[in-house]
Design a protein around this motif. Structure first.
Motif, mmCIF file in Angstrom:
data_model
loop_
_atom_site.group_PDB
_atom_site.id
_atom_site.type_symbol
_atom_site.label_atom_id
_atom_site.label_comp_id
_atom_site.label_asym_id
_atom_site.label_seq_id
_atom_site.Cartn_x
_atom_site.Cartn_y
_atom_site.Cartn_z
ATOM 1 N N LEU A 180 3.432 10.716 -9.093
ATOM 2 C CA LEU A 180 2.923 10.882 -10.461
ATOM 3 C C LEU A 180 2.184 11.817 -10.538
ATOM 4 C CD1 LEU A 180 2.607 7.222 -11.970
ATOM 5 C CD2 LEU A 180 4.624 8.999 -12.389
ATOM 6 N N SER A 181 1.387 12.257 -9.377
ATOM 7 C CA SER A 181 0.327 13.394 -9.513
ATOM 8 C C SER A 181 1.332 14.694 -9.354
ATOM 9 C CB SER A 181 -0.351 13.168 -8.090
ATOM 10 O OG SER A 181 -1.287 12.214 -8.245
ATOM 11 N N ALA A 182 2.544 14.561 -8.517
ATOM 12 C CA ALA A 182 3.214 15.795 -8.575
ATOM 13 C C ALA A 182 3.899 16.032 -10.004
ATOM 14 C CB ALA A 182 4.411 15.504 -7.558
ATOM 15 N N ARG A 210 -10.254 3.633 -1.278
ATOM 16 C CA ARG A 210 -10.656 4.299 -0.010
ATOM 17 C C ARG A 210 -9.719 5.154 0.478
ATOM 18 N NH1 ARG A 210 -12.396 -0.923 1.168
ATOM 19 N NH2 ARG A 210 -10.442 -1.263 2.638
ATOM 20 N N ARG A 211 -8.563 5.074 0.518
ATOM 21 C CA ARG A 211 -7.647 6.058 0.908
ATOM 22 C C ARG A 211 -7.603 7.411 0.032
ATOM 23 N NH1 ARG A 211 -4.607 1.541 1.453
ATOM 24 N NH2 ARG A 211 -3.084 2.216 -0.386
ATOM 25 N N HIS A 212 -7.696 7.292 -1.364
ATOM 26 C CA HIS A 212 -7.775 8.339 -2.229
ATOM 27 C C HIS A 212 -9.013 8.813 -2.594
ATOM 28 C CE1 HIS A 212 -3.413 8.208 -2.853
ATOM 29 N NE2 HIS A 212 -3.717 6.779 -2.678
ATOM 30 N N GLY A 213 -10.115 8.427 -1.920
ATOM 31 C CA GLY A 213 -11.603 8.949 -1.985
ATOM 32 C C GLY A 213 -11.960 8.671 -3.354
ATOM 33 N N GLY A 250 0.841 -1.244 -0.012
ATOM 34 C CA GLY A 250 0.058 0.115 -0.046
ATOM 35 C C GLY A 250 0.668 1.120 0.146
ATOM 36 N N ALA A 251 2.057 1.077 0.569
ATOM 37 C CA ALA A 251 2.967 2.416 0.667
ATOM 38 C C ALA A 251 3.246 2.693 -0.589
ATOM 39 C CB ALA A 251 3.823 2.299 1.633
ATOM 40 N N MET A 252 3.902 1.478 -1.232
ATOM 41 C CA MET A 252 4.211 1.820 -2.621
ATOM 42 C C MET A 252 3.369 2.487 -3.500
ATOM 43 S SD MET A 252 6.886 -1.474 -3.331
ATOM 44 C CE MET A 252 5.583 -2.671 -2.915
ATOM 45 N N LEU A 253 2.131 2.018 -3.575
ATOM 46 C CA LEU A 253 1.037 2.496 -4.488
ATOM 47 C C LEU A 253 1.011 4.013 -4.026
ATOM 48 C CD1 LEU A 253 -1.437 -0.524 -4.689
ATOM 49 C CD2 LEU A 253 0.008 0.342 -6.548
ATOM 50 N N ASP A 254 0.657 4.079 -2.795
ATOM 51 C CA ASP A 254 0.466 5.737 -2.311
ATOM 52 C C ASP A 254 1.585 6.402 -2.784
ATOM 53 O OD1 ASP A 254 -1.847 4.916 -1.153
ATOM 54 O OD2 ASP A 254 -1.239 4.786 0.783
ATOM 55 N N HIS A 255 2.907 6.089 -2.474
ATOM 56 C CA HIS A 255 4.282 6.773 -3.017
ATOM 57 C C HIS A 255 4.137 6.975 -4.701
ATOM 58 C CE1 HIS A 255 8.391 8.073 -3.089
ATOM 59 N NE2 HIS A 255 8.511 7.125 -4.098
#
Length: 163
Positions: free
Chosen positions: A100-102, A129-132, A90-95
């Motif tokens: 990529l958003s930045a 869920r974490r990203h709404g 999950g941390a890798m996906l969030d990172h």
């Protein structure tokens, strides 16, 4: 316990990532060459998690869809058995999503999940869920499209990402 660090993969990480994929027991393992090539050409859309000594213990490979550059396609996710259960996937996906958003323009994440792969299904539902973001699941490749025995693959499309 090792401190884990998230990083852009290097070509030199390819062999370790190939080993992690092979030992996962669930991934379709690509050739060792493909991981070297992937980290040469798609390092910016991939991530590795490193343990002490800069040893890869997990990875996410991905690419932007040519027809939809605001969409990241996650190809594979795996964590070495000794490091599972620590939230690394999950941390890798969030990172990766944050990076990529930045860099500009990430709105959607897509992946495929084989029928019955509860761990991957949970990982991507939790990410949504974490990203709404809503998650839509549709059959992408029926089992009969594959040579030999292979489960159907379902497309998970997450987005638009809100955070």
């Amino acid at each position: 316990m090792d401190t884990l660090v998230l990083a852009v993969p290097r070509v030199e990480d390819g062999a370790a990532v190939w080993r992690i994929a092979r030992e996962s027991g669930v991934l379709d393992v690509n050739s060792s060459y493909s991981y070297l090539l992937w980290f040469r050409d798609f390092a910016r859309t991939s991530v590795v998690v490193l343990a002490s000594g800069d040893v890869p213990v997990g990875f996410v490979t991905g690419f932007r869809r040519p027809e939809e550059p605001d969409t990241l396609v996650v190809w594979q996710v795996a964590v070495d058995g000794g490091y599972r259960g620590r939230g690394a996937a999950g941390a890798m996906l969030d990172h990766l999503a944050a990076r990529l958003s930045a860099d500009g323009g990430l709105r959607f994440v897509e992946t495929t999940v084989g029928a019955g792969n509860a761990a991957s299904e949970g990982l991507f539902r939790s990410f949504a869920r974490r990203h709404g973001a809503p998650l839509v699941r549709d059959l992408l490749f029926p089992a009969e499209f594959f040579p030999g025995v292979h489960d159907a693959e379902f497309l998970y499309r997450i987005g638009p990402l809100l955070r």
